[in-house]
Write an enzyme that holds these catalytic residues in place. Structure first.
Site, PDB file in Angstrom:
ATOM      1  N   LYS A 192      32.655  17.368  90.035  1.00 38.59           N
ATOM      2  CA  LYS A 192      32.717  18.829  90.110  1.00 38.59           C
ATOM      3  C   LYS A 192      31.423  19.418  89.555  1.00 38.59           C
ATOM      4  CE  LYS A 192      34.249  22.856  87.914  1.00 38.59           C
ATOM      5  NZ  LYS A 192      33.028  23.404  88.375  1.00 38.59           N
ATOM      6  N   GLY A 245      27.833  19.946  79.182  1.00 37.82           N
ATOM      7  CA  GLY A 245      27.911  21.398  79.205  1.00 37.82           C
ATOM      8  C   GLY A 245      27.947  21.966  77.806  1.00 37.82           C
ATOM      9  N   SER A 246      28.548  23.118  77.667  1.00 36.74           N
ATOM     10  CA  SER A 246      28.554  23.812  76.380  1.00 36.74           C
ATOM     11  C   SER A 246      29.519  23.165  75.395  1.00 36.74           C
ATOM     12  CB  SER A 246      28.939  25.280  76.586  1.00 36.74           C
ATOM     13  OG  SER A 246      30.317  25.395  76.915  1.00 36.74           O
ATOM     14  N   THR A 247      29.238  23.355  74.112  1.00 38.95           N
ATOM     15  CA  THR A 247      30.122  22.838  73.067  1.00 38.95           C
ATOM     16  C   THR A 247      31.486  23.511  73.141  1.00 38.95           C
ATOM     17  OG1 THR A 247      28.279  22.288  71.624  1.00 38.95           O
ATOM     18  CG2 THR A 247      30.412  22.610  70.575  1.00 38.95           C
ATOM     19  N   GLU A 248      31.503  24.795  73.465  1.00 41.87           N
ATOM     20  CA  GLU A 248      32.767  25.531  73.559  1.00 41.87           C
ATOM     21  C   GLU A 248      33.688  24.900  74.591  1.00 41.87           C
ATOM     22  OE1 GLU A 248      34.373  30.069  74.550  1.00 41.87           O
ATOM     23  OE2 GLU A 248      32.279  29.516  74.923  1.00 41.87           O
ATOM     24  N   VAL A 249      33.176  24.644  75.780  1.00 39.14           N
ATOM     25  CA  VAL A 249      33.997  24.026  76.825  1.00 39.14           C
ATOM     26  C   VAL A 249      34.283  22.566  76.483  1.00 39.14           C
ATOM     27  CG1 VAL A 249      34.094  23.414  79.274  1.00 39.14           C
ATOM     28  CG2 VAL A 249      33.136  25.609  78.572  1.00 39.14           C
ATOM     29  N   GLY A 250      33.307  21.894  75.861  1.00 40.03           N
ATOM     30  CA  GLY A 250      33.514  20.506  75.459  1.00 40.03           C
ATOM     31  C   GLY A 250      34.686  20.346  74.516  1.00 40.03           C
ATOM     32  N   GLU A 267      28.484  15.389  76.419  1.00 44.85           N
ATOM     33  CA  GLU A 267      27.100  15.693  76.050  1.00 44.85           C
ATOM     34  C   GLU A 267      26.994  17.203  76.035  1.00 44.85           C
ATOM     35  OE1 GLU A 267      23.673  17.161  76.339  1.00 44.85           O
ATOM     36  OE2 GLU A 267      23.446  16.143  78.264  1.00 44.85           O
ATOM     37  N   CYS A 301      19.152  21.108  77.280  1.00 47.81           N
ATOM     38  CA  CYS A 301      20.005  20.939  76.091  1.00 47.81           C
ATOM     39  C   CYS A 301      19.196  20.524  74.865  1.00 47.81           C
ATOM     40  CB  CYS A 301      21.109  19.936  76.376  1.00 47.81           C
ATOM     41  SG  CYS A 301      20.537  18.367  77.046  1.00 47.81           S
ATOM     42  N   GLU A 400      22.490  28.674  70.205  1.00 45.70           N
ATOM     43  CA  GLU A 400      21.791  28.088  71.346  1.00 45.70           C
ATOM     44  C   GLU A 400      21.557  29.162  72.408  1.00 45.70           C
ATOM     45  OE1 GLU A 400      22.015  24.135  74.145  1.00 45.70           O
ATOM     46  OE2 GLU A 400      23.886  25.184  73.735  1.00 45.70           O
TER      47      GLU A 400
END
Length: 496
Positions: A192, A245-250, A267, A301, A400
């Site tokens: 995706k 991707g982002s830490t929030e979504v991670g 990552e 990143c 970031e």
């Protein structure tokens, strides 16, 4: 400055999903617009996948994984298929590079070198691992019953269906980073791409099928993260999730995988420090710092967004760095002479400007760049450098930005600057600039980062493990480390 190029190259723009070897629309008929960030104009619409679309792609991958054609395929055959896919990327290099620049906005040179060229090399490197995945023969210390001899061994086995979810900053390369080791290990993949940049990933799915991969070995679906992506992560037939991707979504993905006891590699974000010691040549330091933050428009990143320069050369380095920033030519990545393209989307463009505004509000000294629009159209941001001479507690030091925005702080004491570098919640990358190798190695021993560079920045390689400490993620990509993430270990015990 002239407006960015508005003409679209004469290439086909993918507009459907690629599932089980076929182009298909969404069952609902819903679509998402894809834009050219250099102009802000729409390029094409792609399907907005529903739960049923995701299920079809995952079931296709699961069926192919269980099929005799895939499970019994000799490793040397998987290697040959990946090598053929690498060849196809190079055969279609011009098309893919133009497609990437249209959709992502990056310079055409970088699309050719990084997205296509590096992707082909990553495929060739990981293809070689297909024939080198091995287990161990082990001695057994507690043979039971005592009169029976025992032989033990281990074997690395594929996991099954891998959900690969990738970001928009390196769309083709990040896709290859996920699919190459997954397929080399014998898994199947549902890929995706980011909703902003799906076009090269879709074309990759078609080329993989043309290379000879069975239908369903690589499926590519498009849609929103909160619907398509979330459904994919939680699908019971998905055996492993790989996310960049982002830490929030991670965190959301990690929590979902933890609840379902599903392997996950993440990552995530970064706020990488660049440390310049007093013996470093100021011009070399300025050029290195500029490359660290402005490469790929700062949408990296590991971008070197925090610069720490020894006070004895601080002003000299910053003056040189500001001149570099002011000289950078902005425009469409398709135009000759352009050195920096746009931000990837209107939403991200506004987010970067919000961060610049916070630096101004917090009292940092603006040396170049700022909020003024550099072009009449498109999502462009000027290369922006802030000086933090008074070492204020400004938000730009912790948040970031993911854009061409740098904050530079002077230092006098090595121990203190190591502490400042490590004060971030992130720990993805860092670099040290000096001619004193002993000092550089002492500093690198203390830095909390998954990768530390000396006298360079953002250098990566398919043989070099890549990943972060702290909030920058879990696990490592590339090299032998990738094999561990896409296989599981079976122990075999034989009594005789």
């Amino acid at each position: 400055m002239n407006s960015p190029t508005t003409a679209t190259p004469d290439i086909a723009l993918p507009h459907q999903m690629f599932v089980h070897g076929q182009w298909i629309p969404s069952r609902s008929g819903a679509t998402l617009p894809v834009f050219n960030p250099a102009t802000g104009q729409p390029l094409v619409e792609v399907p907005d996948a529903t739960l049923e679309d995701v299920n079809a792609a995952v079931c296709s991958a699961a069926d192919t994984f269980r099929s005799a054609a895939w499970r019994r395929m000799p490793p040397v055959r998987r290697e040959a298929l990946l090598l053929r896919l690498a060849d196809l990327l190079e055969e279609h290099a011009d098309e893919l590079a133009q497609l990437e620049t249209l959709n992502n906005g990056k310079l055409l040179m970088y699309s050719r070198l990084m997205e296509v060229g590096a992707s082909a090399q990553w495929l060739r490197y990981m293809a070689g691992w297909a024939t080198k995945i091995s287990g161990s023969t082990l001695d057994v210390s507690l043979p039971l019953p005592p009169d029976v001899r025992t032989q033990a061994s281990t074997r690395r086995l594929p996991l099954g269906v891998v959900a690969a979810i990738i970001p928009w900053n390196f769309p083709l390369l990040m896709a290859v980073w996920k699919i190459a080791p997954a397929l080399a290990c014998g898994n199947t993949v549902v890929l995706k791409p980011a909703e902003e940049t799906p076009l090269t990933a879709l074309r990759l799915g078609e080329l993989a099928f043309q290379a000879g991969l069975p239908a369903g070995a690589l499926n590519v679906i498009t849609g929103r993260g909160e619907t398509c992506g979330d459904t994919l992560v939680r699908h019971p037939k998905v055996n492993k999730v790989a996310f960049t991707g982002s830490t929030e979504v991670g965190r959301i993905i990690g929590a979902a995988c933890g609840h379902n006891l599903k392997p996950v590699s993440l990552e995530l974000g970064g706020k990488s420090p660049v440390i310049v010691l007093p013996d470093c040549d100021p011009q070399k330091a300025a050029e290195g710092a500029a490359a660290a933050i402005f490469f790929n428009h700062g949408q990296v990143c590991t971008a070197g967004s925090r610069l720490y320069v020894h006070e004895s050369i601080y002003d000299d380095v910053l003056n040189r760095l500001a001149r570099i920033g002011e000289s950078i030519v902005l425009g469409s990545g398709l135009d000759e002479g352009v050195q920096m393209g746009p931000m990837v989307s209107s939403k991200h463009h506004q987010n970067v400007l919000r961060h610049i505004r916070s630096g101004i509000e917090d009292g940092a000294e603006l040396l170049c760049g700022g909020l003024e629009p550099p072009l009449a159209q498109g999502y462009f941001v000027k290369p922006t450098i802030f000086a933090n001479r008074d070492k204020k507690d400004i938000r730009l030091l912790t948040q970031e930005v993911f854009g061409p925005v740098l904050v530079a702080t002077p230092f006098s004491d090595i121990e203190n600057v190591i502490g400042e570098a490590n004060s971030s919640v992130y720990g993805l990358g860092a670099s040290v600039w000096t001619n004193d190798l002993s000092a550089a190695l002492r500093i690198t021993d203390e830095l909390e980062a998954g990768t530390v560079w000396i006298n360079t920045h953002n250098m990566i390689d398919p043989n070099l493990p890549f990943g972060g400490f702290k909030d920058s993620g879990l696990g490592r990509e590339h090299g032998a480390a990738a094999i561990d993430h896409y296989t599981d270990t079976r122990s075999l015990v034989i009594a005789y």
